[in-house]
Write an enzyme that holds these catalytic residues in place. Structure first.
Site, PDB file in Angstrom:
ATOM      1  N   TYR A  33      -0.368   5.995  -5.909  1.00 37.35           N
ATOM      2  CA  TYR A  33       1.021   6.449  -5.900  1.00 37.35           C
ATOM      3  C   TYR A  33       1.969   5.281  -5.742  1.00 37.35           C
ATOM      4  CZ  TYR A  33       1.328   5.736  -0.825  1.00 37.35           C
ATOM      5  OH  TYR A  33       1.353   5.177   0.418  1.00 37.35           O
ATOM      6  N   LYS A 147      -2.997   0.969  -3.808  1.00 36.44           N
ATOM      7  CA  LYS A 147      -2.103   1.928  -3.146  1.00 36.44           C
ATOM      8  C   LYS A 147      -2.643   3.341  -3.360  1.00 36.44           C
ATOM      9  CE  LYS A 147       2.835   2.751  -2.401  1.00 36.44           C
ATOM     10  NZ  LYS A 147       2.781   2.700  -0.941  1.00 36.44           N
ATOM     11  N   GLU A 180      -0.752  -4.846   8.999  1.00 40.72           N
ATOM     12  CA  GLU A 180       0.540  -4.340   8.508  1.00 40.72           C
ATOM     13  C   GLU A 180       0.854  -3.048   9.234  1.00 40.72           C
ATOM     14  OE1 GLU A 180       0.164  -3.221   4.313  1.00 40.72           O
ATOM     15  OE2 GLU A 180      -1.938  -2.733   4.666  1.00 40.72           O
ATOM     16  N   LEU A 205      -1.492  -4.142   1.747  1.00 39.69           N
ATOM     17  CA  LEU A 205      -0.820  -3.784   0.502  1.00 39.69           C
ATOM     18  C   LEU A 205       0.194  -4.879   0.178  1.00 39.69           C
ATOM     19  CD1 LEU A 205      -0.583  -1.425  -1.580  1.00 39.69           C
ATOM     20  CD2 LEU A 205       1.528  -0.854  -0.386  1.00 39.69           C
TER      21      LEU A 205
END
Ligand code: PMP
Length: 285
Positions: A33, A147, A180, A205
């Site tokens: 996505y 992702k 992250e 990511l």
């Protein structure tokens, strides 16, 4: 105004929009996505998001559901039909529908879903106060560069943050370094004024906002290091912030309950936030 969703070639009333029970996105989280912010009608960093979508699809051997040019048009049309000038566009592509079997099926068409909704991308009060984060172990898989819609660890992390009264959770690897946030990249400014964020390999990511901010920091002559940082370094940092498509640059003023620096949003975070928005929309607010 009734909401509209795009599903596999059709614009549908939101309440009726659905995918098949044997969609591999539902069965296996076999899909990817993107979330693109729309600010003043501008699709923020659209090219970067579409490039990353292409990469996620390629890594999983899922074909494009339609040519990129057409996809750009449908994204705009979904925003237009929902009358969104400030909000988000959500694009999800799954491998498609097939009898449940782990192996990639041959000859099926990918599923494409696009929705759009209103969001406040410029929440003055939140930016002026800054947000708090907690730190949690990173329990995810080893291909965080894709992702994927497999977001259960992130849901668990965001839930823990909410229960602790925090806005985001920073995930920490087995060596004590921050990877992250559950839906954002993590940054600090060290005591000597150096901007630090982790390099983008398969451990995190590759945030599109992150990439833009790296460019802006270089343009502004801010000292920058791409390396992992520890939780201890974050506690001792002068500033901390996060980047994400829907948060732009968001100052962090508390980590695990303790203030960062003087407890107020830092000047580097604030100036990068303004620079990011101005560079993408041609204006600042
Ligand atoms: N890391 C993770 C795990 C995310 O989910 C996101 C949000 N998509 C980001 C970083 C930030 O990426 P971007 O700037 O492209 O939104």
């Amino acid at each position: 105004m009734p909401r509209v969703a795009y599903v596999n070639g059709r614009y549908q009333p939101f309440a009726e929009a659905c995918v098949h029970v044997e969609d591999r996105g539902f069965q296996f989280a076999d899909g990817v996505y993107e979330v693109v912010a729309v600010d003043g009608g501008v699709l923020m960093d659209e090219d970067g998001h579409l490039e990353r979508l292409g990469r996620s699809l390629r890594e999983l051997q899922i074909p494009w559901p339609m040519p990129v040019r057409a996809l750009r048009q449908v994204m705009r049309e979904v925003a237009r039909r929902n009358r969104i000038t400030e909000g988000t566009i959500y694009v999800q592509v799954t491998r498609g529908v097939a009898p449940r079997d782990f192996k990639y099926p041959k000859g099926i068409l990918p599923t494409l879903v696009i929705t759009s909704r209103r969001a406040n991308l410029n929440p003055t009060e939140r930016v002026e106060k800054g947000v708090s984060v907690i730190t949690i172990p990173d329990i995810r898989w080893q291909r965080r560069d894709i992702k994927s819609v497999a977001l259960l660890p992130q849901c668990m992390g965001k839930q823990r943050a909410a229960e602790a009264g925090a806005y985001e959770a920073w995930m920490v690897d087995e060596t004590g370094h921050v990877t992250e946030g559950t839906s954002s990249n993590a940054w600090i400014v060290t005591a000597d004024g150096t901007l630090v964020t982790r390099h983008a390999n398969t451990n995190i990511l590759r945030g599109i906002t992150r990439m833009a901010v790296v460019g802006l920091a270089q343009q502004h002559g801010i000292g920058f290091q791409e390396r992992p940082f520890t939780v201890a370094e974050a506690y001792a940092a002068r500033e901390a912030f996060m980047t994400a498509a829907t948060n732009y640059v968001m100052p962090i003023t508390r980590i695990d309950g303790a203030p960062v620096g003087d407890g107020r949003p830092g000047p580097i975070a604030i100036s990068l936030r303004h620079a990011y928005r101005a560079s993408r929309t041609g204006g600042s607010r």
